[in-house]
Every structure is written in C-alpha cells, then in structure tokens.
Design a protein around this motif. Structure first.
Motif, PDB file in Angstrom:
ATOM      1  N   LEU A   1       9.147   2.483   1.610  1.00  0.00           N
ATOM      2  CA  LEU A   1       9.632   1.543   2.620  1.00  0.00           C
ATOM      3  C   LEU A   1      10.026   2.273   3.904  1.00  0.00           C
ATOM      4  O   LEU A   1       9.833   1.753   5.011  1.00  0.00           O
ATOM      5  CB  LEU A   1      10.819   0.752   2.070  1.00  0.00           C
ATOM      6  CG  LEU A   1      10.495  -0.183   0.889  1.00  0.00           C
ATOM      7  CD1 LEU A   1      11.770  -0.829   0.362  1.00  0.00           C
ATOM      8  CD2 LEU A   1       9.488  -1.241   1.299  1.00  0.00           C
ATOM      9  N   LEU A   2      10.566   3.478   3.754  1.00  0.00           N
ATOM     10  CA  LEU A   2      10.905   4.256   4.946  1.00  0.00           C
ATOM     11  C   LEU A   2       9.640   4.698   5.690  1.00  0.00           C
ATOM     12  O   LEU A   2       9.611   4.708   6.927  1.00  0.00           O
ATOM     13  CB  LEU A   2      11.741   5.476   4.553  1.00  0.00           C
ATOM     14  CG  LEU A   2      13.142   5.204   3.990  1.00  0.00           C
ATOM     15  CD1 LEU A   2      13.809   6.507   3.569  1.00  0.00           C
ATOM     16  CD2 LEU A   2      14.007   4.474   4.999  1.00  0.00           C
ATOM     17  N   LEU A   3       8.609   5.050   4.956  1.00  0.00           N
ATOM     18  CA  LEU A   3       7.371   5.515   5.578  1.00  0.00           C
ATOM     19  C   LEU A   3       6.558   4.375   6.173  1.00  0.00           C
ATOM     20  O   LEU A   3       5.525   4.612   6.808  1.00  0.00           O
ATOM     21  CB  LEU A   3       6.520   6.269   4.551  1.00  0.00           C
ATOM     22  CG  LEU A   3       7.086   7.598   4.046  1.00  0.00           C
ATOM     23  CD1 LEU A   3       6.171   8.209   3.005  1.00  0.00           C
ATOM     24  CD2 LEU A   3       7.290   8.566   5.198  1.00  0.00           C
ATOM     25  N   ASN A   4       6.985   3.147   5.977  1.00  0.00           N
ATOM     26  CA  ASN A   4       6.276   1.990   6.510  1.00  0.00           C
ATOM     27  C   ASN A   4       6.707   1.650   7.938  1.00  0.00           C
ATOM     28  O   ASN A   4       6.209   0.695   8.533  1.00  0.00           O
ATOM     29  CB  ASN A   4       6.504   0.784   5.600  1.00  0.00           C
ATOM     30  CG  ASN A   4       5.461  -0.292   5.798  1.00  0.00           C
ATOM     31  OD1 ASN A   4       4.322  -0.010   6.159  1.00  0.00           O
ATOM     32  ND2 ASN A   4       5.846  -1.532   5.583  1.00  0.00           N
ATOM     33  N   VAL A   5       7.635   2.429   8.482  1.00  0.00           N
ATOM     34  CA  VAL A   5       8.164   2.157   9.818  1.00  0.00           C
ATOM     35  C   VAL A   5       7.139   2.538  10.886  1.00  0.00           C
ATOM     36  O   VAL A   5       6.478   3.570  10.783  1.00  0.00           O
ATOM     37  CB  VAL A   5       9.479   2.936  10.035  1.00  0.00           C
ATOM     38  CG1 VAL A   5       9.944   2.829  11.476  1.00  0.00           C
ATOM     39  CG2 VAL A   5      10.554   2.414   9.104  1.00  0.00           C
ATOM     40  N   LYS A   6       7.028   1.722  11.893  1.00  0.00           N
ATOM     41  CA  LYS A   6       6.155   2.002  13.034  1.00  0.00           C
ATOM     42  C   LYS A   6       7.010   2.282  14.269  1.00  0.00           C
ATOM     43  O   LYS A   6       8.199   1.962  14.294  1.00  0.00           O
ATOM     44  CB  LYS A   6       5.221   0.817  13.302  1.00  0.00           C
ATOM     45  CG  LYS A   6       4.324   0.475  12.129  1.00  0.00           C
ATOM     46  CD  LYS A   6       3.337   1.598  11.843  1.00  0.00           C
ATOM     47  CE  LYS A   6       2.371   1.242  10.735  1.00  0.00           C
ATOM     48  NZ  LYS A   6       2.982   1.315   9.395  1.00  0.00           N
TER      49      LYS A   6
ATOM     50  N   ALA B   1       0.823  -1.210   0.000  1.00  0.00           N
ATOM     51  CA  ALA B   1       0.000   0.000   0.000  1.00  0.00           C
ATOM     52  C   ALA B   1       0.857   1.260   0.000  1.00  0.00           C
ATOM     53  O   ALA B   1       0.582   2.208  -0.757  1.00  0.00           O
ATOM     54  CB  ALA B   1      -0.927  -0.009   1.213  1.00  0.00           C
ATOM     55  N   LYS B   2       1.894   1.288   0.834  1.00  0.00           N
ATOM     56  CA  LYS B   2       2.779   2.456   0.864  1.00  0.00           C
ATOM     57  C   LYS B   2       3.486   2.640  -0.466  1.00  0.00           C
ATOM     58  O   LYS B   2       3.660   3.771  -0.949  1.00  0.00           O
ATOM     59  CB  LYS B   2       3.811   2.297   1.980  1.00  0.00           C
ATOM     60  CG  LYS B   2       3.253   2.416   3.398  1.00  0.00           C
ATOM     61  CD  LYS B   2       2.802   3.822   3.734  1.00  0.00           C
ATOM     62  CE  LYS B   2       2.392   3.924   5.196  1.00  0.00           C
ATOM     63  NZ  LYS B   2       1.849   5.255   5.532  1.00  0.00           N
TER      64      LYS B   2
END
Length: 709
Positions: free
Chosen positions: A295-300, A271-272
């Motif tokens: 992939l960087l914005l997928n970090v929690k 999705a990201k």
C-alpha cells in the motif's frame, strides 16, 4: 504558465535523478529491489490487461497502454519519503524498506520511459519516430544522441564535479564562478538529446541520475533546488493542476467515469499487494507487513500528476479520465496515515510494556547503543567501552557515535541542509574533530574480529535543547542504552580538569526523559588502557560491580553479564547486604520494598548460576550495619580496580547509602555514583553509573520490522 511548469518539472527531475544511485542497477539486487521489481511486474501485467477494458485511452493503441502501464507501475518516492518522515515512521525498518523500494521502482520505470520516448513519439499516436514525414528525427538518431549524452555524463561528470569539490572544501563558501560552471555543465549536457527532439524533462533526469550524487556541490544543488520547489514551485504547480484539470467536466452521472476511478485505484492496489506477497514468500515476510508495504508503494507523486495533465492536453486521455486519475492519486496519499497508525499499533503489540533496557534485551537481537562525544578526547574511552561491551558472534552490536555539538552563532552560519531532516555542518573545526572521531572508530572496528556496526550521528543544538536531540535519535534508532560522557574530563598538562558544566545539565535532562537506559561514564584513564584491544597482550582490566539493590543495580548487573564474556576483563561482583540482626530490628517494610527485594534476589540468583558458580566471575559478600561501613569498604577498594560499575539509584536512600550524598557533588548520579565520581575518592578509577529505563515511561518509538530484516 506552461513554460514555468515545464521548467519546474525539469529541475525537479534533475534533482530526483541526482538523489538516486543509478549504479545500483549493475549490482546484485537487494531485497528492496526484488520487492520493487515484483510489484512493478504484477502492476504492469494487471494494468495492461484491464486498462483497455476500462477505456483509459482515447484510442485503442496498444503502445499507449504499454506506456501507461509502465508509468502506473512507478511510485512517487519523494512524496512517500516526505509523508513517512512526517508521520515519524520513516526511520523504522518498514519505513526505510518502503522508501528504498520506492526509489528502485521509480528509477527503473523512468529509465524505461526514457528509452520508450526515444523510440516512440507519444504526441504522434506512439508511432516510431521518423515514421511520419515532418515528425522529426528518427528513433535511431534520438536514441544514439541519448546514449551519447549518458556516456558523456558518466565520463566527464565525475571529473568536473570532483574538481569543483576539491576547489571548494567544507568550511569555505562555494565560489560563484565554480557554481556557475557546474550549472552550465549540467545544462549543456542536458541539452544534447533535446536538440534531437527528446523530452527536456526526461533528459534532465538522465543527466542527474548519472552524475555523482556524493560531494559538496551535488548536495548544495539538491538542497537549494528542493527549497525552491517547496517554497515556490509546488504551490504554483497545484494551482496549475486545478486550472487544467477542469473538475466540472467530470461526468458524475456516468457509471464509466466512476468505474475508471475505482479501477485505477483498485487494479494497482491489488497488483502491488500480489507482488509484495510474492516477494514476501521468498524472504519469509509476514503477510500483514507485506500488505502494508504494498500500500505504501502504491503512492504516486508530482510526476504522475504532471504526465496525466500532459496526456490530457495531447488528447491521449479524456478530461473525465484525467480527473479520475488525479482523484485516485490523491486518495492513495490519504490512507497512508491509517497505515502508519496500524504499523505503530502492531509495534505496540510486539512490545506491550517492555522497557528498552539491558535486563530485558533479547540476546537474539543486536544491541543498539548510543555513545555521546564531546570531542576526540572521548574516543579512547569509548573504544574500550565498546571493546568490553561486545559479545562474540551474532547478532552483534550497533553503535551510534553521536557528536554533542553546541549550536553557536558561528556554527549556525555554516549550516547546510543535506536533505530531509538532515543538516550538514561546514565549520572547519567541527569537521576536523568529527573526522578524527570517525577515523579512530573505523580503525578500531576494522581491527575488531566481532560484528560491530558503526553509525555516525550528531546532536546539534543549544545546550538547552541538546537533550531533546539525543532523545529523538534514541527513539528513532530504537536504542537500548545511551552512554554520556561525564561533564568533567581528564586532567590536562597543568593538572586541572577540562570540561563544560553545561554538559552536566544536558546529562541531567537525558537522565530524566530518556526512552531507554542511560549511563554516565566518568573517564579517569579507561581510555588509556590500550592493552584491551591489543591481541598480543595478556593483561587484564579489573572491573568491579557494586550491588546493593534496586532496578538500577539490576541493570548494572545485566551490563556486567556482557562484560563477563570478555577474555581480558577480570570481573568482581561485591554485594552489600544489611547485617541480619540489624535487618530484623529495622522498621517494617512496605509491600513495594518486599517486591523489590524479591526481584533483586531473583536477578542475582540468575546471574550467580550463569557466571559466578562456574568461576567466570569473582564474588564477594559484605554484611554491613550502616553507610559508614559501606563507605569504608568503598575506600578500601581504591587502587584495586580500574572501572567501577554501579546503579544510579536515584535519590532513594537505603540504610547502606543514607548520608553518602549529603555533600551533593553530583547528586544526579545517585549516592554511589556521586561518591565515586568525586575527585577526592580516586584519580585513576573510572566509573560507569547506569540508570535503568522506567517501564512506566511511555516512549514514542517502536521497532517495526520484518521477521527476516
């Protein structure tokens, strides 16, 4: 233990909100915001579609999956910022873009979660508040209270904090009573909505998000709380997670457990990526950069782990689902170093062996220079240097005005941390000098018709380590040229020269280790030439470039190409050549010397065709026998020019410079620079000595950027 965790998360959320700018929501969205919103929308849609199929929730309540999808659309911006900073890509274009987009994502998702929590009651099966008897206050009352708290914060927060900031200026210790007042105000405001049943953790975020984040008291609170979180709370937090998660209850032999783990990891990643590719089409980003950004914005982060545990304890999800989600969150952090290596590798391919030097600078890109300041006395010279260095129109010039401040015990006692890798000096003298420099530079840039972007920086260190601060800043900011003030300043009223010899050794270390070209400016009145920036004046600045040969002289010639565009600069190039009969009788040259001569002739021919042939630049050619004649020519130029530009040339002596630096006044400036900077040569001619970046030097910074950035 639960009370400690809730208290820690409350202050964590307060500081998280305080570091964000809620007013950005009412401004025109930047590209970072649009990328963030696109990723959120795609993540929300795919999560709400696939989550019921993977049975993440105990029940099939659609409201649960709605809330679950919103939280999973978020990004752990504090964790991402720390990881990217530690991996040395936090200041690259893609790093800064990712951090900014992550902040937008987290701000929006948490605010939406606050609205949802005010209307629905997660502990009661996501029913409307007040729908069940004994379930607490109604949704209307809780929402109205939250709105009232927000309005009170927006209206009274700036008034209270401005009064505290004015009463506690930089350079003075913050009064304890004022600190207590600020904390008490924040606590009182933050307790308004929890009195009606709203979450204290989310209430703390709302309070912090709508308080002014600028000002000394806000920065002080952020610094102290972050230190407390890093040293005390985070270790305790992960111990709590380990105890509550109960890894042993993960159903290893159950396919559904692994499917949840894979689904949680894969659905959000896809999705990201889709959201980032979609926004990348809008802004013409290359798909590899868009994918890495996704992939960087997928970090929690910590908030997501906390909410996962809370959902498990309230029986909204199973133990197996909780463990799967925590493992997936950890896996999303593990792959970031791999992405960082890919970013750096791609940067190396974009700039394989090209040194950061003026000679190879792409004219379609902005010129990034770093100018050092010992104090306000360097400002007039720096302004005139910026004036003659700029070129009209795009792409402009970025100037990093860097204060070179010695770290003494007195200054160290006034340091205040201002966030990640940032330190604020509260010493009154330092603040006063920095403000003078900033004000003067801003006044010049506002009057300038050309595109000059000013960035303020500080090299705060002992003299032994100051060069490393400058080098790190140059690497992080992709600087092409560093300008350092000469360690001897202008004469004072008693006709004695001011200065600090320690800066000489700083300059020498920068010259040896810099990742880009370096120039040393010997100011003998260039700063006093105010006519340059006067639009009504027709006076000119007489500048001469001495060209003998070598890479440093070629770099000086490249800089002269920028100076030649200025309408009030009269530029002259004087080329020193060995007389033909002497050259023929000289010793046999090596292949390296022959190659250097070819490069000199090629560089000079290009400059001649571009500037000299059209009459824009004057040209003189001197055929000389030895360094004695060269010295005589230089002496004859005294009084004719206000600025000499020469290449450093190192310690390599040619037939025309041998013996010039025998007295070694400042040998690190090279033979010509050493001679021209000597007070015995001139008292009113400024000198710019340039050293070209060595292509063999392997620097650590690479400019990684989107095509449209």
């Amino acid at each position: 233990m639960k009370f400690v965790i809730d208290f820690g998360m409350t202050i964590y959320m307060f500081v998280l909100g305080l570091e964000m700018d809620a007013s950005s929501l009412i401004r025109i969205p930047k590209r970072e915001a649009i990328v963030a919103y696109a990723g959120m929308v795609f993540t929300f849609i795919l999560t709400i579609v696939f989550s019921p199929l993977l049975h993440y929730g105990v029940s099939t309540n659609l409201r649960f999956y709605f809330a679950f999808s919103i939280i999973m659309s978020s990004t752990g911006s504090p964790l991402l910022t720390r990881v990217l900073t530690d991996l040395k890509i936090g200041k690259s274009n893609i790093g800064k873009f990712a951090i900014s987009a992550a902040v937008y994502t987290e701000l929006i998702t948490i605010l939406i979660s606050c609205i949802g929590y005010a209307i629905f009651q997660p502990e009661g099966g996501f029913l409307f508040r007040g729908q069940q008897i004994g379930s607490g206050h109604s949704a209307i009352l809780v929402s109205a209270t939250l709105l009232a708290q927000t309005i009170i914060t927006i209206v009274t927060g700036p008034i209270v904090l401005r009064w505290v900031n004015d009463a506690n200026p930089h350079g003075k210790t913050i009064k304890g009573s004022h600190m207590i007042l600020s904390v008490a105000y924040s606590v009182c405001v933050g307790c308004i909505s929890p009195l009606m049943g709203f979450s204290p953790v989310l209430s703390a975020f709302v309070t912090g998000a709508f308080l002014p984040r600028q000002g000394r008291i806000s920065q002080f609170v952020v610094t102290k709380v972050n230190n407390f979180l890093a040293i005390v709370f985070y270790p305790y937090f992960f111990v709590w997670v380990g105890l509550e998660a109960r890894i042993g209850q993960f159903k290893v032999l159950e396919d559904q457990a692994w499917l949840r783990l894979l689904g949680f990891f894969a659905v959000e990643m896809v999705a990201k990526i889709l959201g980032s590719l979609f926004s990348g089409l809008i802004f013409d980003f290359h798909w590899p950069e868009s994918t890495k950004l996704a992939l960087l914005l997928n970090v929690k982060g910590h908030l997501h782990i906390y909410l996962t545990i809370i959902a498990m304890k309230n029986q909204l999800i199973t133990y197996s689902t909780c463990i799967s989600m925590i493992l997936a969150i950890l896996f999303k952090i593990i792959y970031i170093p791999i992405i960082a290596r890919q970013i750096i590798r791609r940067g190396r391919k974009r700039f394989p062996n090209q040194p950061l030097a003026l000679q190879w600078h792409d004219p379609d890109k902005e010129l990034r220079i770093l100018i050092g300041f010992h104090g306000p006395e360097n400002v007039p010279c720096a302004i005139n240097f910026m004036e003659i260095s700029k070129e009209s129109g795009d792409p402009g010039m970025v100037v990093y005005a860097t204060d070179m401040i010695q770290l003494t015990d007195e200054i160290a006692a006034t340091l205040v941390s201002g966030g990640i890798d940032m330190v604020e000096v509260t010493d009154e003298t330092v603040i006063k000098n920095r403000d003078k420099i900033t004000t003067s530079l801003h006044e010049y840039i506002q009057d300038s018709e050309d595109d000059i972007t000013l960035q303020r920086a500080m090299a705060l260190a002992t003299f032994n380590n100051m060069h490393q601060e400058i080098i790190n800043l140059a690497e992080d900011s992709f600087i092409t040229l560093i300008i350092l003030p000469f360690h001897i300043g202008l004469p004072n009223v008693n006709n004695t020269h001011s200065g600090n010899d320690a800066f000489r050794y700083v300059n020498r270390k920068v010259l040896r280790n810099a990742p880009c070209s370096v120039a040393v400016m010997v100011d003998r009145g260039l700063g006093g030439v105010k006519k340059l920036i006067s639009k009504s004046s027709n006076n000119t600045l007489n500048v001469v470039v001495i060209f003998i040969g070598g890479k440093d002289d070629r770099e000086a010639l490249a800089y002269a190409g920028r100076v030649a565009y200025h309408g009030r600069v009269k530029l002259t190039i004087i080329r020193f050549l060995v007389a033909t009969d002497i050259e023929n009788n000289s010793t046999r040259r090596t292949s390296q010397q022959i190659e250097e001569m070819k490069l000199d002739d090629e560089c000079f021919a290009n400059f001649y065709d571009k500037f000299i042939a059209g009459g824009k630049v004057s040209y003189q050619e001197k055929h000389l026998v030895n360094s004695t004649q060269a010295y005589s020519i230089l002496r004859s130029l005294e009084g004719l020019y206000q600025l000499f530009i020469v290449g450093r040339g190192g310690r390599a002596n040619t037939m025309l410079t041998v013996g010039m630096n025998d007295w070694e006044h400042c040998p690190e400036l090279g033979p010509l620079g050493d001679l021209l900077s000597c007070p015995a040569f001139s008292t009113n001619a400024s000198v710019l000595i340039i050293q070209q970046h060595d292509p063999k030097f392997e620097h650590g910074g690479y400019e990684i950027e989107f095509p449209a950035l």
